[in-house]
Design a protein around this motif. Structure first.
Motif, PDB file in Angstrom:
ATOM      1  N   TYR A 118      11.361   4.521  -3.294  1.00 19.37           N
ATOM      2  CA  TYR A 118      10.732   5.037  -2.074  1.00 19.37           C
ATOM      3  C   TYR A 118       9.369   5.664  -2.373  1.00 19.37           C
ATOM      4  CZ  TYR A 118      15.163   4.519   0.414  1.00 19.37           C
ATOM      5  OH  TYR A 118      16.297   4.004   0.998  1.00 19.37           O
ATOM      6  N   ALA A 119       8.455   5.493  -1.437  1.00 17.42           N
ATOM      7  CA  ALA A 119       7.230   6.291  -1.381  1.00 17.42           C
ATOM      8  C   ALA A 119       7.404   7.284  -0.244  1.00 17.42           C
ATOM      9  CB  ALA A 119       6.019   5.409  -1.144  1.00 17.42           C
ATOM     10  N   ASP A 120       7.047   8.524  -0.495  1.00 11.64           N
ATOM     11  CA  ASP A 120       7.298   9.616   0.451  1.00 11.64           C
ATOM     12  C   ASP A 120       6.080   9.817   1.351  1.00 11.64           C
ATOM     13  OD1 ASP A 120       7.866  11.930   1.806  1.00 11.64           O
ATOM     14  OD2 ASP A 120       8.092  13.186   0.031  1.00 11.64           O
ATOM     15  N   PHE A 121       6.217   9.406   2.617  1.00 11.23           N
ATOM     16  CA  PHE A 121       5.120   9.555   3.567  1.00 11.23           C
ATOM     17  C   PHE A 121       5.429  10.610   4.628  1.00 11.23           C
ATOM     18  CE2 PHE A 121       3.283   5.997   1.522  1.00 11.23           C
ATOM     19  CZ  PHE A 121       1.924   6.104   1.776  1.00 11.23           C
ATOM     20  N   SER A 122       5.999  11.705   4.151  1.00 15.23           N
ATOM     21  CA  SER A 122       6.291  12.816   5.067  1.00 15.23           C
ATOM     22  C   SER A 122       5.015  13.435   5.614  1.00 15.23           C
ATOM     23  CB  SER A 122       7.134  13.879   4.362  1.00 15.23           C
ATOM     24  OG  SER A 122       6.492  14.339   3.182  1.00 15.23           O
ATOM     25  N   GLY A 123       3.886  13.207   4.945  1.00 15.79           N
ATOM     26  CA  GLY A 123       2.604  13.698   5.450  1.00 15.79           C
ATOM     27  C   GLY A 123       1.933  12.748   6.413  1.00 15.79           C
ATOM     28  N   ASN A 124       2.560  11.597   6.672  1.00 17.62           N
ATOM     29  CA  ASN A 124       2.069  10.602   7.637  1.00 17.62           C
ATOM     30  C   ASN A 124       0.608  10.237   7.379  1.00 17.62           C
ATOM     31  OD1 ASN A 124       2.633   8.874   9.805  1.00 17.62           O
ATOM     32  ND2 ASN A 124       1.661  10.257  11.257  1.00 17.62           N
ATOM     33  N   ASN A 169      10.496   6.375   5.926  1.00 14.93           N
ATOM     34  CA  ASN A 169      10.463   7.014   7.254  1.00 14.93           C
ATOM     35  C   ASN A 169       9.067   7.062   7.867  1.00 14.93           C
ATOM     36  OD1 ASN A 169      13.250   7.511   7.044  1.00 14.93           O
ATOM     37  ND2 ASN A 169      12.890   9.459   6.005  1.00 14.93           N
ATOM     38  N   LEU A 170       8.205   6.123   7.510  1.00 14.43           N
ATOM     39  CA  LEU A 170       6.829   6.162   8.012  1.00 14.43           C
ATOM     40  C   LEU A 170       6.744   5.583   9.426  1.00 14.43           C
ATOM     41  CD1 LEU A 170       3.765   6.606   7.601  1.00 14.43           C
ATOM     42  CD2 LEU A 170       3.666   4.287   6.646  1.00 14.43           C
ATOM     43  N   VAL A 171       6.078   6.306  10.287  1.00 14.44           N
ATOM     44  CA  VAL A 171       5.691   5.804  11.597  1.00 14.44           C
ATOM     45  C   VAL A 171       4.165   5.710  11.581  1.00 14.44           C
ATOM     46  CG1 VAL A 171       5.674   6.203  14.080  1.00 14.44           C
ATOM     47  CG2 VAL A 171       7.694   6.823  12.717  1.00 14.44           C
ATOM     48  N   TYR A 172       3.629   4.492  11.739  1.00 11.06           N
ATOM     49  CA  TYR A 172       2.192   4.268  11.626  1.00 11.06           C
ATOM     50  C   TYR A 172       1.666   3.681  12.920  1.00 11.06           C
ATOM     51  CZ  TYR A 172      -2.284   2.640   9.779  1.00 11.06           C
ATOM     52  OH  TYR A 172      -3.629   2.431   9.565  1.00 11.06           O
ATOM     53  N   HIS A 181       2.574  17.583  -0.095  1.00  7.92           N
ATOM     54  CA  HIS A 181       3.002  16.280   0.401  1.00  7.92           C
ATOM     55  C   HIS A 181       2.653  15.211  -0.627  1.00  7.92           C
ATOM     56  CE1 HIS A 181       4.087  17.503   4.468  1.00  7.92           C
ATOM     57  NE2 HIS A 181       2.976  18.229   4.528  1.00  7.92           N
ATOM     58  N   SER A 182       3.595  14.334  -0.906  1.00 11.07           N
ATOM     59  CA  SER A 182       3.347  13.274  -1.887  1.00 11.07           C
ATOM     60  C   SER A 182       2.246  12.320  -1.451  1.00 11.07           C
ATOM     61  CB  SER A 182       4.634  12.481  -2.135  1.00 11.07           C
ATOM     62  OG  SER A 182       5.584  13.256  -2.817  1.00 11.07           O
ATOM     63  N   ASP A 183       2.024  12.183  -0.145  1.00  6.77           N
ATOM     64  CA  ASP A 183       1.048  11.207   0.347  1.00  6.77           C
ATOM     65  C   ASP A 183      -0.297  11.815   0.713  1.00  6.77           C
ATOM     66  OD1 ASP A 183       2.312  12.519   2.489  1.00  6.77           O
ATOM     67  OD2 ASP A 183       1.907  10.873   3.871  1.00  6.77           O
ATOM     68  N   ARG A 184      -0.489  13.107   0.451  1.00  7.72           N
ATOM     69  CA  ARG A 184      -1.756  13.755   0.798  1.00  7.72           C
ATOM     70  C   ARG A 184      -2.505  14.171  -0.458  1.00  7.72           C
ATOM     71  NH1 ARG A 184      -3.042  14.474   5.831  1.00  7.72           N
ATOM     72  NH2 ARG A 184      -1.467  14.165   7.449  1.00  7.72           N
ATOM     73  N   ALA A 185      -3.792  13.898  -0.468  1.00  3.25           N
ATOM     74  CA  ALA A 185      -4.618  14.184  -1.634  1.00  3.25           C
ATOM     75  C   ALA A 185      -4.975  15.663  -1.707  1.00  3.25           C
ATOM     76  CB  ALA A 185      -5.895  13.350  -1.586  1.00  3.25           C
ATOM     77  N   ALA A 222       0.871  -1.179   0.000  1.00  3.17           N
ATOM     78  CA  ALA A 222       0.000   0.000   0.000  1.00  3.17           C
ATOM     79  C   ALA A 222       0.907   1.227   0.000  1.00  3.17           C
ATOM     80  CB  ALA A 222      -0.888   0.019   1.242  1.00  3.17           C
ATOM     81  N   GLY A 223       0.402   2.332  -0.554  1.00  3.91           N
ATOM     82  CA  GLY A 223       1.143   3.578  -0.549  1.00  3.91           C
ATOM     83  C   GLY A 223       1.911   3.892  -1.810  1.00  3.91           C
ATOM     84  N   TYR A 224       1.732   3.073  -2.839  1.00 10.76           N
ATOM     85  CA  TYR A 224       2.473   3.249  -4.095  1.00 10.76           C
ATOM     86  C   TYR A 224       2.210   4.614  -4.727  1.00 10.76           C
ATOM     87  CZ  TYR A 224       4.352   1.206  -8.529  1.00 10.76           C
ATOM     88  OH  TYR A 224       5.075   0.883  -9.652  1.00 10.76           O
ATOM     89  N   GLY A 225       0.991   5.132  -4.545  1.00  6.21           N
ATOM     90  CA  GLY A 225       0.633   6.410  -5.166  1.00  6.21           C
ATOM     91  C   GLY A 225       1.329   7.610  -4.578  1.00  6.21           C
ATOM     92  N   ALA A 226       2.149   7.389  -3.536  1.00  7.43           N
ATOM     93  CA  ALA A 226       2.931   8.483  -2.944  1.00  7.43           C
ATOM     94  C   ALA A 226       4.386   8.412  -3.381  1.00  7.43           C
ATOM     95  CB  ALA A 226       2.842   8.412  -1.418  1.00  7.43           C
ATOM     96  N   SER A 227       4.642   7.812  -4.534  1.00  4.81           N
ATOM     97  CA  SER A 227       6.013   7.610  -5.007  1.00  4.81           C
ATOM     98  C   SER A 227       6.827   8.902  -4.978  1.00  4.81           C
ATOM     99  CB  SER A 227       5.991   7.042  -6.429  1.00  4.81           C
ATOM    100  OG  SER A 227       5.489   5.722  -6.428  1.00  4.81           O
ATOM    101  N   GLU A 228       7.974   8.826  -4.335  1.00  2.57           N
ATOM    102  CA  GLU A 228       8.809  10.010  -4.128  1.00  2.57           C
ATOM    103  C   GLU A 228       9.222  10.628  -5.465  1.00  2.57           C
ATOM    104  OE1 GLU A 228      12.239  11.015  -0.943  1.00  2.57           O
ATOM    105  OE2 GLU A 228      12.725   9.380  -2.317  1.00  2.57           O
ATOM    106  N   ASN A 229       8.996  11.918  -5.602  1.00  3.67           N
ATOM    107  CA  ASN A 229       9.297  12.688  -6.821  1.00  3.67           C
ATOM    108  C   ASN A 229       8.518  12.194  -8.040  1.00  3.67           C
ATOM    109  OD1 ASN A 229      11.332  14.308  -5.522  1.00  3.67           O
ATOM    110  ND2 ASN A 229      12.706  12.540  -5.664  1.00  3.67           N
ATOM    111  N   GLY A 230       7.553  11.298  -7.817  1.00  2.00           N
ATOM    112  CA  GLY A 230       6.801  10.744  -8.931  1.00  2.00           C
ATOM    113  C   GLY A 230       7.534   9.651  -9.680  1.00  2.00           C
ATOM    114  N   PHE A 231       8.748   9.309  -9.248  1.00  2.00           N
ATOM    115  CA  PHE A 231       9.508   8.246  -9.898  1.00  2.00           C
ATOM    116  C   PHE A 231       8.948   6.894  -9.469  1.00  2.00           C
ATOM    117  CE2 PHE A 231      13.281  11.347  -9.746  1.00  2.00           C
ATOM    118  CZ  PHE A 231      12.874  11.949 -10.933  1.00  2.00           C
ATOM    119  N   ASP A 232       8.994   5.924 -10.374  1.00  2.00           N
ATOM    120  CA  ASP A 232       8.282   4.675 -10.130  1.00  2.00           C
ATOM    121  C   ASP A 232       9.173   3.602  -9.528  1.00  2.00           C
ATOM    122  OD1 ASP A 232       5.638   3.234 -10.693  1.00  2.00           O
ATOM    123  OD2 ASP A 232       7.163   1.852 -11.448  1.00  2.00           O
ATOM    124  N   GLY A 233       8.552   2.747  -8.704  1.00  2.00           N
ATOM    125  CA  GLY A 233       9.261   1.715  -7.977  1.00  2.00           C
ATOM    126  C   GLY A 233       9.798   0.580  -8.815  1.00  2.00           C
TER     127      GLY A 233
END
Length: 651
Positions: free
Chosen positions: A284-290, A319-322, A632-636, A266-277
């Protein structure tokens, strides 16, 4: 009693209702094995022992049959079930071509005991159906006669080619799933998937490696067009409709289903800089928005209707803390917390977990640095072991199985898994659990009774009535962004200058195509969202759209439209495979339409039918790259002052 099937019918399948029997005979299909008669009914002798074994008895439950078959299998056969390979074509290990390499396929099926394959053939429907039958014939001849599951990536999407109006294959052509989200009708998505299901089954395809439930919160992401956008609840409903349609119901698999593999958990849609895994630079997926919770919501739609499979993302959730827990920095296919604690325990998912392709392969040399200049990138360099690069291949297999993977995508070599089992790195219990799940699904799909398809029925594809439904969806998916009065509807016999549009379709629509702009009453232009390709020396980087969402200052399309706008009204449609920054077009286009895959024929219908536009943006369109870089890459929908917000659409 063993019976020659030709006593009953000439061909590969038959239905034999027997008078006085409480159980109705079901259809059997075979080319290699004989049949057994017992209790007045017929059964396939899959293991060729002239005895009706429980796994061959279609009167029993999938669970009982799978348990029996499992007890008869060698470790090598079990490992083969856990592989999901690419059915090879001559000269292509990934199966690009018009027919299978049957010698190489037989080696995978018989020697490696693999019985799940993705097909990537491109050929006429009848030939594809027969090619799939040929693979099934090989599998039927194996020791236990386990049929193949043949999977496919999404193929029902319209791809615009200026020289033609449709891709010549078996499948109806709909808008991208982002376009279905623009329509926002769950029942329509269910119908779309139901039609896809019927097309697949006619061709011998029984697994869809779809839908993408990824929430498209990073607007630069290369795979955004395969999602349902960035509205979590809308995506949940769209995913729910898709799974229900493709699986032929909401209560799990049946003999009419195509099993779905919802991806990417889960979380693929937050791909860092839009670059693909798929590539090392995009791992990386960027979850700086937690904001993982919002990315999990869409998957619940699939769970509500009992999806058969889930595919974890390549990405490391950076760096996700969930919920107070620091998420281990490994790809989801190796992440015990994501697969066991969340997926299995919290969400109670009880289906099959299939890894994305090649997560156990090494990433070295060209995989890391790209191919040298002048060398075309090829798939031989690929490997996606993100976060476990330092482990051996055997250790990666063990790590993935122990995390929860049941089947490995893009793999046919069973040796590393068998070594992990022999070394005690993986328990026999874990292997048996995976194989049981996979066998139960094959049985539920009806493949053990008849994995063959009628080639003559496949000749009825493509289906014109289904394409009419797809065309209607293309029309409904269009989003009207700007409209000056007096331009729409375009009337028949209007003189038009075309930019990037098929002239033949304009003429069919009743328009007069002129050879010079000054002769035109209006101009109609078709363009695509801007993109960059800074990683063209990587296999996927050469294919994907990356980088800026803004048009360059010297963009030829924008310059042409600006020049035309000085003389006449200009109607512009933009293919939004990513959320383009349309600021330069806002004051130049008299009519501005966002599309997600539309043919010229449907486009002209929309411009001339005087019907309202009802499509709504499934993602926001930002006003500048500066606003994109701040979000934030992870926020809509969190860019500052979007040019067109999420859900926007004029009538």
């Amino acid at each position: 009693m063993k019976i020659n099937p030709l006593l009953f019918v000439i061909g590969t399948s038959y239905l034999l209702p027997l008078a006085g029997q409480a159980t109705e005979q079901i259809k059997l299909g075979h080319r290699v094995v004989s049949v057994i008669q017992q209790d007045g009914l017929l059964f396939k002798d899959l293991n060729k022992d002239e005895t009706l074994n429980p796994y061959e008895d279609w009167r029993l439950s999938p669970e009982a049959r799978a348990r029996d078959l499992l007890s008869r299998m060698t470790p090598e056969e079990k490992a083969g079930v856990m592989m999901h390979g690419s059915a090879p074509a001559p000269g292509s290990i990934i199966g690009i071509g018009s027919e299978y390499d049957l010698t190489a396929s037989a080696a995978m099926i018989i020697d490696e005991r693999v019985n799940t394959f993705i097909t990537r053939l491109s050929t006429e429907p009848a030939k594809l159906a027969e090619q799939n039958n040929r693979l099934q014939e090989i599998a039927e001849g194996a020791r236990l006669g386990i049929p193949l599951t043949i999977s496919i990536d999404p193929v029902n999407t319209y791809r615009y080619l200026p020289e033609k109006t449709a891709t010549p294959d078996a499948f109806s052509k709909w808008p991208e799933t982002t376009g279905l989200a623009a329509i926002g009708d769950e029942n329509l998505v269910k119908r779309y998937a139901d039609i896809g299901r019927q097309e697949y089954r006619l061709l011998g395809i029984t697994q869809a490696l779809s839908p993408m439930a990824d929430l498209a919160t990073e607007p630069r992401w290369s795979r955004l067009s395969g999602t349902f956008g960035e509205d979590a609840q809308l995506t949940r409903r769209m995913v729910r409709g898709y799974v229900a349609g493709m699986q032929n119901g909401t209560s799990g698999l049946n003999a009419g289903s195509v099993s779905t593999v919802v991806k990417h958990w889960a979380g693929y849609g937050a791909s860092e800089n839009g670059f693909d895994g798929h590539s090392v630079y995009g791992k990386y997926a960027d979850f700086s928005g937690n904001n993982l919770d919002e990315h999990l919501i869409p998957f619940t739609g699939a769970f509500e209707v009992n999806t058969a499979g889930v595919m974890p993302t390549y990405a490391i959730l950076k760096n996700l803390v969930y919920k107070g827990k620091k998420i281990e920095q490994v790809g989801a296919g190796f992440n015990h917390y994501l697969l066991q604690d969340l997926l299995r325990q919290h969400y109670k998912f009880d289906g099959v977990i299939i890894s994305d392709w090649m997560i156990t392969a090494d990433c070295v040399d060209k995989c890391i640095h790209g191919h040298p200049e002048g060398e075309a990138p090829d798939p031989s360099s690929l490997g996606m072991p993100w976060g476990v690069e330092s482990l051996t291949e055997v250790e990666r297999f063990a790590r993935a199985v122990n995390a929860g993977i049941n089947q490995f995508g893009g793999v046919t070599d069973t040796t590393p898994l068998l070594k992990a089992l022999k070394a005690g790195k993986v328990s026999e219990e874990k292997i048996n659990d995976s194989v049981r799940r996979l066998l139960e699904q094959k049985i539920a799909l009806g493949l053990f009774e008849n994995a063959y398809v009628d080639v003559n029925a496949a000749k009825k594809l493509p289906n014109a009535a289904w394409q009419q439904e797809a065309d209607r969806a293309q029309r409904l998916s269009l989003v009207l962004l700007e409209k000056k009065t007096g331009v729409l509807p375009v009337k028949a016999r209007t003189k038009v200058w075309l930019h990037g549009v098929n002239a033949d379709e304009a003429k069919k629509a009743g328009l007069v195509v002129v050879d010079q702009p000054q002769k035109a009453d209006i101009a109609i232009a078709r363009i695509v969202a801007p993109f960059e390709q800074p990683h063209k020396n990587y296999f996927f980087g050469a294919q994907y759209h990356e980088g800026s969402l803004a048009f360059r200052n010297d963009d030829a399309d924008i310059a042409a439209i600006a020049k035309l706008a000085e003389k006449m009204p200009v109607i512009v449609t933009v293919y939004l495979d990513r959320p383009a920054i349309l600021t330069p077009l806002r004051d130049k286009a008299s009519v501005l339409i966002g599309n997600f895959g539309v043919s010229d024929a449907v486009l002209f219908t929309a411009l001339m039918d005087n019907a309202p536009f009802t499509g709504k943006l499934p993602f926001e369109l930002p006003s500048s790259m500066a606003s994109v870089l701040k979000q934030h890459s992870d926020r809509a929908a969190d860019s500052e002052h979007p040019l067109y917000p999420l859900g926007f659409g004029l009538k």
